[in-house]
Design an enzyme around this catalytic site. Structure first.
Site, PDB file in Angstrom:
ATOM      1  CG  ASP A  36       6.606  -0.758  -7.217  1.00  0.00           C
ATOM      2  OD1 ASP A  36       7.509  -1.602  -7.129  1.00  0.00           O
ATOM      3  OD2 ASP A  36       5.394  -1.028  -7.088  1.00  0.00           O
ATOM      4  CB  SER A  57       3.032  -1.582  -9.252  1.00  0.00           C
ATOM      5  OG  SER A  57       3.614  -0.349  -8.855  1.00  0.00           O
ATOM      6  CD1 TRP A 106      -1.429   4.318  -6.970  1.00  0.00           C
ATOM      7  CD2 TRP A 106      -2.064   5.725  -5.361  1.00  0.00           C
ATOM      8  NE1 TRP A 106      -1.155   3.718  -5.780  1.00  0.00           N
ATOM      9  CE2 TRP A 106      -1.542   4.557  -4.762  1.00  0.00           C
ATOM     10  CE3 TRP A 106      -2.536   6.749  -4.542  1.00  0.00           C
ATOM     11  CZ2 TRP A 106      -1.479   4.399  -3.376  1.00  0.00           C
ATOM     12  CZ3 TRP A 106      -2.460   6.580  -3.158  1.00  0.00           C
ATOM     13  CH2 TRP A 106      -1.940   5.416  -2.589  1.00  0.00           C
ATOM     14  CE1 TYR A 113      -0.909  -0.872  -3.836  1.00  0.00           C
ATOM     15  CE2 TYR A 113      -3.051   0.072  -3.316  1.00  0.00           C
ATOM     16  CZ  TYR A 113      -1.869   0.101  -4.027  1.00  0.00           C
ATOM     17  OH  TYR A 113      -1.651   1.102  -4.931  1.00  0.00           O
ATOM     18  CB  THR A 136       9.737  -6.087  -2.771  1.00  0.00           C
ATOM     19  OG1 THR A 136       8.428  -6.150  -3.348  1.00  0.00           O
ATOM     20  CG2 THR A 136       9.829  -7.101  -1.645  1.00  0.00           C
ATOM     21  CG  ASN A 148      -1.975   1.611 -12.249  1.00  0.00           C
ATOM     22  OD1 ASN A 148      -1.852   0.386 -12.275  1.00  0.00           O
ATOM     23  ND2 ASN A 148      -2.887   2.258 -12.949  1.00  0.00           N
ATOM     24  CG  ASP A 157       9.160  -5.287  -6.696  1.00  0.00           C
ATOM     25  OD1 ASP A 157       9.161  -4.062  -6.941  1.00  0.00           O
ATOM     26  OD2 ASP A 157       8.231  -5.858  -6.106  1.00  0.00           O
TER      27      ASP A 157
END
Length: 375
Positions: free
Chosen positions: A92, A95, A99, A135, A278, A97, A275
């Site tokens: 992505d 963003s 996880w 989110y 998305t 991070n 992005d």
């Protein structure tokens, strides 16, 4: 679970160019519809795509929104730990991070996804840091730890990542991926965690400080993200380089949006984010309404018989025209989002071009894809 095979392209010398295949999975919308839960989900989970980039617009304090709300996701396989534990993640660019679910998570969303077990990894290092991400249509909380992350043939050691402890609600329960691997800048990383690609650059694991993306259309396979290199066999002509306007998301300045030579939005310039996380293409409601009016879209649907004659929407960026046709799925690929004129160029846009994300020079490049008969 069927895992992707990683295709490794050897350069003349180390470090390597690594291509990670991406799968195009069943959408969250399809999963919910098959379980008879779509209507109820839409009522309980109103969505504002802008909350990903403007956290104050989410229901609570936020740092990013759901990587992909309802439609098609592109995801690939990584591993974490020694020996390897495998996870599917969305790569992505919206963003920062990394996880994944963990064995500490008791939420329903974790029960049907792969969960990381620190006790099974000899290289795991715990921290006392926590992670909390709100989110637009869901949330996660957890802890941060360090371990070896394998992305294709790249062994990214001492990588900080999130281990979820809670994933409330149904959003992630029906998601076809386990977690998220963010590829944006460190400045927007929750809890200040070093992003995966930054760690790769810091450790000298990539040939160049850039990565590139190809997303296939329709039911075609072959999507990938390539770390450290560019595959010129996927595009024609030259790469068109565009400077970034901010080092947060992959944000650029757009000149205008036109159809049939008429400016319908972004007159005088506006900001846009490229992005991969998305699926649709979002923009101000006035511009999106103009587009939908031109293409005859109503409630997100378009006459299938009219698809072949619809005009391209042309996005002019850095003086270069980048046309985007309608997808051919009889649905509009555009959604409204009203925040300071911002546009989100998601997968609907990215599928039309080979995209290079250059951290060394803080720029992106777009190039026209080769036609099928040119490969």
């Amino acid at each position: 679970l069927v895992y992707c095979l990683f295709v490794i392209e050897w350069s003349l010398s180390l470090p390597l160019l690594i291509r990670v295949p991406l799968q195009k999975g069943k959408s969250l919308r399809q999963n919910l519809k098959e379980h008879g839960l779509l209507e109820d989900f839409l009522k309980k989970n109103p969505y504002n795509p802008a909350s990903k980039y403007f956290p104050s617009l989410a229901n609570d304090a936020a740092s990013e929104t759901l990587t992909n709300y309802m439609d098609v996701e592109y995801y690939g396989t990584i591993s974490i730990g020694t020996p390897a534990q495998y996870f599917t993640v969305i790569f992505d660019t919206g963003s920062s991070n990394l996880w994944v679910p963990s064995v500490y998570c008791s939420s329903a969303a974790c029960t049907n996804h792969n969960r990381f077990n620190p006790s099974d990894s000899s290289t795991y290092e715990a921290t006392s840091q926590s992670l909390s991400i709100q989110y637009g249509t869901g949330s996660m909380t957890g802890i941060l730890g360090y371990d070896t992350v394998q992305v294709g043939g790249i062994e990214d050691t001492n990588q900080i990542f999130g281990l979820s402890e809670t994933e409330p609600g149904t959003t992630f329960y029906y998601a076809p991926f386990d977690g998220i691997l963010g590829l944006a800048f460190p400045s927007i990383s929750s809890s200040g965690a070093t992003p995966v690609f930054d760690n790769m650059m810091n450790e000298g694991l990539v040939s160049e400080d850039l990565f590139s993306v190809y997303l296939s259309s329709d039911e075609q396979s072959g999507s990938f993200v390539m770390f450290g290199g560019i595959d010129s066999s996927y595009y024609s002509g030259s790469l068109n380089w565009i400077p970034l306007s901010a080092e947060t998301y992959w944000e650029i300045t757009m000149d205008s949006v036109t159809m049939n030579g008429e400016t319908i939005a972004c007159s005088g310039g506006c900001q846009a984010v490229i992005d991969t996380g998305t699926s649709l293409l979002a923009g101000p409601s006035t511009g999106i309404s103009s587009i939908n009016s031109y293409i005859g879209a109503s409630d997100g649907m378009i006459s299938c018989s009219a698809m072949s004659s619809l005009p391209n929407i042309v996005f002019t960026i850095n003086g270069i025209e980048f046309p985007v046709p309608e997808s051919g799925s009889c649905t509009s690929g555009f959604e409204s989002m009203d925040v300071d004129g911002l546009w989100i160029l998601g997968d609907v846009f990215i599928r039309q071009y080979y995209v290079v994300f250059d951290r060394a020079n803080n720029q992106v490049a777009l190039a026209s894809l080769l036609l099928d008969d040119e490969y």
